[in-house]
Design a protein around this motif. Structure first.
Motif, PDB file in Angstrom:
ATOM      1  N   UNK A 121      -0.205  63.461  32.107  1.00  8.98           N
ATOM      2  CA  UNK A 121      -1.635  63.603  31.817  1.00  8.98           C
ATOM      3  C   UNK A 121      -2.146  62.542  30.845  1.00  8.98           C
ATOM      4  N   UNK A 122      -1.581  61.341  30.902  1.00 12.85           N
ATOM      5  CA  UNK A 122      -2.026  60.220  30.045  1.00 12.85           C
ATOM      6  C   UNK A 122      -1.974  60.571  28.566  1.00 12.85           C
ATOM      7  N   UNK A 123      -1.066  61.452  28.174  1.00 11.46           N
ATOM      8  CA  UNK A 123      -0.882  61.734  26.751  1.00 11.46           C
ATOM      9  C   UNK A 123      -0.141  60.574  26.097  1.00 11.46           C
ATOM     10  N   UNK A 124      -0.273  60.460  24.780  1.00 13.42           N
ATOM     11  CA  UNK A 124       0.456  59.429  24.038  1.00 13.42           C
ATOM     12  C   UNK A 124       1.913  59.848  23.919  1.00 13.42           C
ATOM     13  N   UNK A 125       2.833  58.877  24.111  1.00 12.57           N
ATOM     14  CA  UNK A 125       4.262  59.176  24.099  1.00 12.57           C
ATOM     15  C   UNK A 125       4.943  58.480  22.933  1.00 12.57           C
TER      16      UNK A 125
END
Length: 460
Positions: free
Chosen positions: A331-335
């Motif tokens: 979900x295009x979260x920051x990793x």
């Protein structure tokens, strides 16, 4: 003694040698004819000047900073690079080998690249066909400038041959032209006594003149090159010059070279190089290469299954095994890649994307009389390995110096061993920690030096 590099390993060149006049020797033993070349690339990783494509038909760069020497001292092929002479626009030298004709890199029985300064070997990177599959070209190693000169063992396969490799770096392919004379022989200068080592190839058999390329291996040269162009064997005959088009437009998004088991591709995507198995959140795989299997990971037994259902800290995982590379995102979260190195970290299971199978996980209780039911839960991860954590936005790591409070809907993780309790100031939602029902509360952390809490700028 030379420093042995492994695939993905990097180092500052100054850690290996003070010399800047270097010999690069490459050995590649495999069926078929392999063309070994050096690409001088700009800051965007592009061959902005075709005269810095050094291969059998263009054996040196304009000022002679990069020279192809041919077989030397037992090496299949070799180069001399004089870093002090390389123009500022060239920031990376990529050494590659491409197969002419049928076959693949899987058939390589032995290969290595070595750096020699002042006649002494200072670095060696060994590889074989076990590192590749059906690729027909190999990007072996980089010598690149990032503040200072550095060296990296790349070991990345490439599907196409020499022509496709040239196009991938932004070069162009021209029509076939007569082959030029063979590269001149090389007479190594004597090594200086003391001080910064000068250039000298390693001891070995007398230098041999590189044989002229056979007619069937004639290849096209880059368009605009100063030297007469000859044809690489895998270049199409009568090919018309073509613009790279989409390749150039998308080049800035190219895959980041492997730097270890976990490699960040962007702020929102990571790549895992398999061998040892890994676990990842189900559905988080966005791409993969190689022979990879994906299986659902079990609940770990009835006890863990019921604990997970009751606490809301259930991990929906899949097991990733085989040989290859897997790309993960959610979900295009920051990793964020976190190395535990034997330490433990308490983390909200909703923020876990992937981790090494060597890590241990268990549900952790946070008991307090200030919450309904008297208990909340988190996930304790510990051991030797790496985990990838997701956050909504850029998180903040807050050192715990005295009482520290965090909203349970925003807290991502905290160091194990702290005293954690509940303060009745901020709301809690049931979907994060089972057993609570929305009464005002927040987590209070108390610990000695070295503890911290990670908070994201987002409330679930």
């Amino acid at each position: 003694m030379a420093t042995e590099f492994v695939r993905g390993q990097k180092s500052q060149l100054s850690a290996l040698t003070n010399g800047t006049d270097l010999y690069v020797g490459i050995v590649l033993e495999a069926p078929g004819d392999w063309d070994i070349s050096c690409f001088g690339l700009d800051k965007d990783g592009q061959l902005s000047d075709d005269s810095y494509f050094v291969f059998f038909n263009q054996p040196k760069s304009p000022e002679g900073a990069i020279q192809k020497l041919g077989p030397q001292s037992g090496d299949t092929d070799s180069f001399r690079i004089t870093l002090d002479k390389i123009p500022a626009k060239i920031e990376k030298l990529t050494f590659c080998a491409a197969l002419d004709g049928p076959g693949s890199a899987k058939a390589i029985t032995r290969g290595y690249l070595r750096l020699v300064a002042g006649g002494t070997e200072v670095m060696r990177y060994s590889f074989s066909g076990n590192d590749f599959s059906a690729e027909r070209a190999v990007m072996i190693a980089d010598v690149y400038k990032k503040g200072v000169w550095r060296v990296a063992a790349v070991g990345q396969g490439f599907a196409g041959g020499l022509a496709e490799l040239l196009k991938s770096f932004g070069g162009e392919v021209a029509e076939e032209e007569p082959a030029p004379a063979a590269a001149p022989g090389f007479a190594p200068p004597p090594a200086p006594a003391g001080g910064t080592p000068g250039f000298a190839p390693p001891p070995g058999p007398p230098p041999q003149q590189a044989p002229p390329p056979p007619p069937q291996q004639a290849a096209a040269a880059p368009v605009g090159g100063a030297a007469p162009a000859a044809a690489a064997p895998d270049l199409p005959i009568n090919a018309q010059p073509t613009r790279p088009g989409a390749m150039v437009s998308l080049q800035k998004y190219k895959e980041a070279p492997t730097t270890g088991r976990w490699t960040k591709q962007s702020s929102k995507m990571v790549k895992c190089t398999l061998g040892p198995e890994a676990y990842a959140k189900r559905g988080s795989m966005v791409a993969y290469q190689g022979n990879v299997d994906f299986d659902y990971k079990g609940s770990g037994g009835l006890r863990q299954f019921f604990e997970a259902r009751m606490t809301g800290q259930k991990l929906q995982l899949m097991r990733c095994t085989g040989n290859g590379e897997v790309f993960f995102a959610e979900d295009a979260t920051d990793l964020h890649i976190v190395e535990l190195n034997g330490q433990s970290l308490s983390v909200n299971a909703n923020n876990v994307l992937a981790f090494d199978a060597t890590l241990r996980t268990e549900i952790q209780r946070i008991e307090s009389a200030g919450i309904p039911g008297g208990v909340m839960f988190s996930l304790l991860v510990s051991g030797q390995g790496t985990m990838v954590i997701m956050t909504h936005g850029t998180p903040v790591t807050i050192p715990v110096q005295g009482p520290t409070f965090a909203d349970v809907n925003a807290v991502v993780a905290w160091t194990a061993g702290m005293r954690v309790s509940v303060a009745s100031q901020v709301r809690i939602q049931r979907n994060i920690y089972a057993g609570v029902s929305g009464e005002p509360a927040a987590l209070q952390f108390m610990g000695l030096q070295g503890h911290f809490v990670v908070v994201q700028p987002y409330e679930v």
